[in-house]
Motif scaffolding. Sequence first.
Motif, PDB file in Angstrom:
ATOM      1  N   THR A  25       0.826  -1.209   0.000  1.00  0.00           N
ATOM      2  CA  THR A  25       0.000   0.000   0.000  1.00  0.00           C
ATOM      3  C   THR A  25       0.862   1.260   0.000  1.00  0.00           C
ATOM      4  O   THR A  25       0.343   2.364   0.143  1.00  0.00           O
ATOM      5  N   ARG A  26       2.163   1.098  -0.155  1.00  0.00           N
ATOM      6  CA  ARG A  26       3.108   2.218  -0.123  1.00  0.00           C
ATOM      7  C   ARG A  26       2.925   3.055   1.147  1.00  0.00           C
ATOM      8  O   ARG A  26       2.857   4.274   1.121  1.00  0.00           O
ATOM      9  N   ARG A  27       2.871   2.342   2.236  1.00  0.00           N
ATOM     10  CA  ARG A  27       2.783   2.953   3.558  1.00  0.00           C
ATOM     11  C   ARG A  27       4.066   3.733   3.828  1.00  0.00           C
ATOM     12  O   ARG A  27       5.013   3.653   3.061  1.00  0.00           O
ATOM     13  N   GLY A  28       4.127   4.420   4.911  1.00  0.00           N
ATOM     14  CA  GLY A  28       5.220   5.367   5.168  1.00  0.00           C
ATOM     15  C   GLY A  28       6.628   4.807   5.210  1.00  0.00           C
ATOM     16  O   GLY A  28       7.589   5.573   5.166  1.00  0.00           O
ATOM     17  N   GLU A  29       6.785   3.502   5.307  1.00  0.00           N
ATOM     18  CA  GLU A  29       8.163   2.971   5.346  1.00  0.00           C
ATOM     19  C   GLU A  29       8.930   3.236   4.053  1.00  0.00           C
ATOM     20  O   GLU A  29      10.154   3.222   4.064  1.00  0.00           O
ATOM     21  N   ILE A  30       8.214   3.426   2.941  1.00  0.00           N
ATOM     22  CA  ILE A  30       8.970   3.618   1.690  1.00  0.00           C
ATOM     23  C   ILE A  30       9.677   4.975   1.663  1.00  0.00           C
ATOM     24  O   ILE A  30      10.599   5.163   0.896  1.00  0.00           O
ATOM     25  N   GLY A  31       9.258   5.903   2.501  1.00  0.00           N
ATOM     26  CA  GLY A  31       9.933   7.203   2.546  1.00  0.00           C
ATOM     27  C   GLY A  31      11.120   7.244   3.496  1.00  0.00           C
ATOM     28  O   GLY A  31      11.821   8.256   3.572  1.00  0.00           O
ATOM     29  N   ALA A  32      11.355   6.152   4.213  1.00  0.00           N
ATOM     30  CA  ALA A  32      12.385   6.186   5.262  1.00  0.00           C
ATOM     31  C   ALA A  32      13.796   6.451   4.740  1.00  0.00           C
ATOM     32  O   ALA A  32      14.522   7.258   5.337  1.00  0.00           O
ATOM     33  N   PRO A  33      14.232   5.813   3.636  1.00  0.00           N
ATOM     34  CA  PRO A  33      15.604   6.118   3.195  1.00  0.00           C
ATOM     35  C   PRO A  33      15.818   7.621   2.972  1.00  0.00           C
ATOM     36  O   PRO A  33      16.839   8.176   3.411  1.00  0.00           O
ATOM     37  N   ASP A  34      14.849   8.273   2.332  1.00  0.00           N
ATOM     38  CA  ASP A  34      15.015   9.712   2.093  1.00  0.00           C
ATOM     39  C   ASP A  34      14.948  10.516   3.383  1.00  0.00           C
ATOM     40  O   ASP A  34      15.663  11.513   3.536  1.00  0.00           O
ATOM     41  N   SER A  35      14.102  10.095   4.322  1.00  0.00           N
ATOM     42  CA  SER A  35      14.051  10.810   5.605  1.00  0.00           C
ATOM     43  C   SER A  35      15.402  10.758   6.320  1.00  0.00           C
ATOM     44  O   SER A  35      15.865  11.762   6.873  1.00  0.00           O
ATOM     45  N   PHE A  36      16.018   9.583   6.320  1.00  0.00           N
ATOM     46  CA  PHE A  36      17.321   9.459   6.978  1.00  0.00           C
ATOM     47  C   PHE A  36      18.397  10.241   6.221  1.00  0.00           C
ATOM     48  O   PHE A  36      19.282  10.840   6.829  1.00  0.00           O
ATOM     49  N   ARG A  37      18.313  10.258   4.898  1.00  0.00           N
ATOM     50  CA  ARG A  37      19.270  11.067   4.125  1.00  0.00           C
ATOM     51  C   ARG A  37      19.106  12.540   4.484  1.00  0.00           C
ATOM     52  O   ARG A  37      20.086  13.259   4.706  1.00  0.00           O
ATOM     53  N   GLN A  38      17.851  13.005   4.528  1.00  0.00           N
ATOM     54  CA  GLN A  38      17.616  14.422   4.846  1.00  0.00           C
ATOM     55  C   GLN A  38      18.088  14.763   6.250  1.00  0.00           C
ATOM     56  O   GLN A  38      18.471  15.910   6.517  1.00  0.00           O
ATOM     57  N   ALA A  39      18.068  13.762   7.123  1.00  0.00           N
ATOM     58  CA  ALA A  39      18.546  13.997   8.489  1.00  0.00           C
ATOM     59  C   ALA A  39      20.064  13.912   8.585  1.00  0.00           C
ATOM     60  O   ALA A  39      20.622  14.054   9.672  1.00  0.00           O
ATOM     61  N   GLY A  40      20.730  13.659   7.464  1.00  0.00           N
ATOM     62  CA  GLY A  40      22.190  13.716   7.443  1.00  0.00           C
ATOM     63  C   GLY A  40      22.909  12.406   7.709  1.00  0.00           C
ATOM     64  O   GLY A  40      24.112  12.400   8.013  1.00  0.00           O
TER      65      GLY A  40
END
Length: 303
Positions: A25-40
């Motif tokens: 269902t493309r739940r929020g876990e698919i955004g995690a790599p980018d979230s961690f990248r944005q967090a440095g």
Amino acid sequence: MSTAEQITTTRGWLVIGAPMEGSGTRRGEIGAPDSFRQAGLVAALAAVDFGDLPVVITDSRRDPAVGIIGFDQIVAGTALIADTVSSALMTGWRPFLLGGCCSILPGALVGLRRHSGPAKLVFVDGHLDLFTPGDTRTGELAGMALSVVTGYAAEAANALVGSSPLVEPGDVLAIGDADGARRRTAKAAEAATAIPDARILDAAAVHTMGARATAERAAALIDGEGMPFWLHLDVDVLDGTVMPALSFPASTGIGYLEAEVLLKTLASSPLLAGVSVAGFNTRQDPRGEHARRVTKMLTTAFA
Ligand SMILES: [Mn+2]
């Protein structure tokens, strides 16, 4: 060159995004790599960023034969993760795989085995992910991750990767489980039917012993046995009230400082072959504050 030498002469961390999320269902876990990248995270680990693998699951139907959602896409994504992890190890990198959900684990272990042969698994997770196609309510591979890799769900494992087990049950060390009550409600297997009791340091044990003693016990088990190991972290090992950006929060009672002590001790082993991080749901972190705090934890442990 021995395997242990290869692992100690690594070129450093290779961050590999694997936004595989097994509900389809493309739940929020698919955004995690980018979230961690944005967090440095990439810079903080002094890592090289490989980018994201095309492993997003879009098929939310449950395969009638195997009982797993999006199964054909999961098979293809697992093969891609395996190829990438083994290539990374072969060229001297230490993979740092960013999920996605715990469905990324079988591919990681296939890749590690292809490079290193038999290996161990340290599984740090608020749940044991020990459902099987016969007793899972959701049909998500993530809830069956440990069953599949240990061969407890051997049929599903064979269908997924063509062999089983990927890790011997006695070579698993599971840390942080707080899920016994849910397994009993769901009439799922008790942990000890799949993994020797001595290989489970559950959340209660972490509280009884303290994070440092738990970490030292875990490190002694791992180091004394002299085989490379994969470290899988589901961030739901953090208590859901402390870190709510989760699809399946657990009441582990484990906070950031305890998790940092645990992970840092495990990460100091020269036998650590690679890491996977799973379970972070970005939809519940609109301001990025939890991604930043988890990134700080990962940096403390692995930089
Ligand atoms: Mn998990």
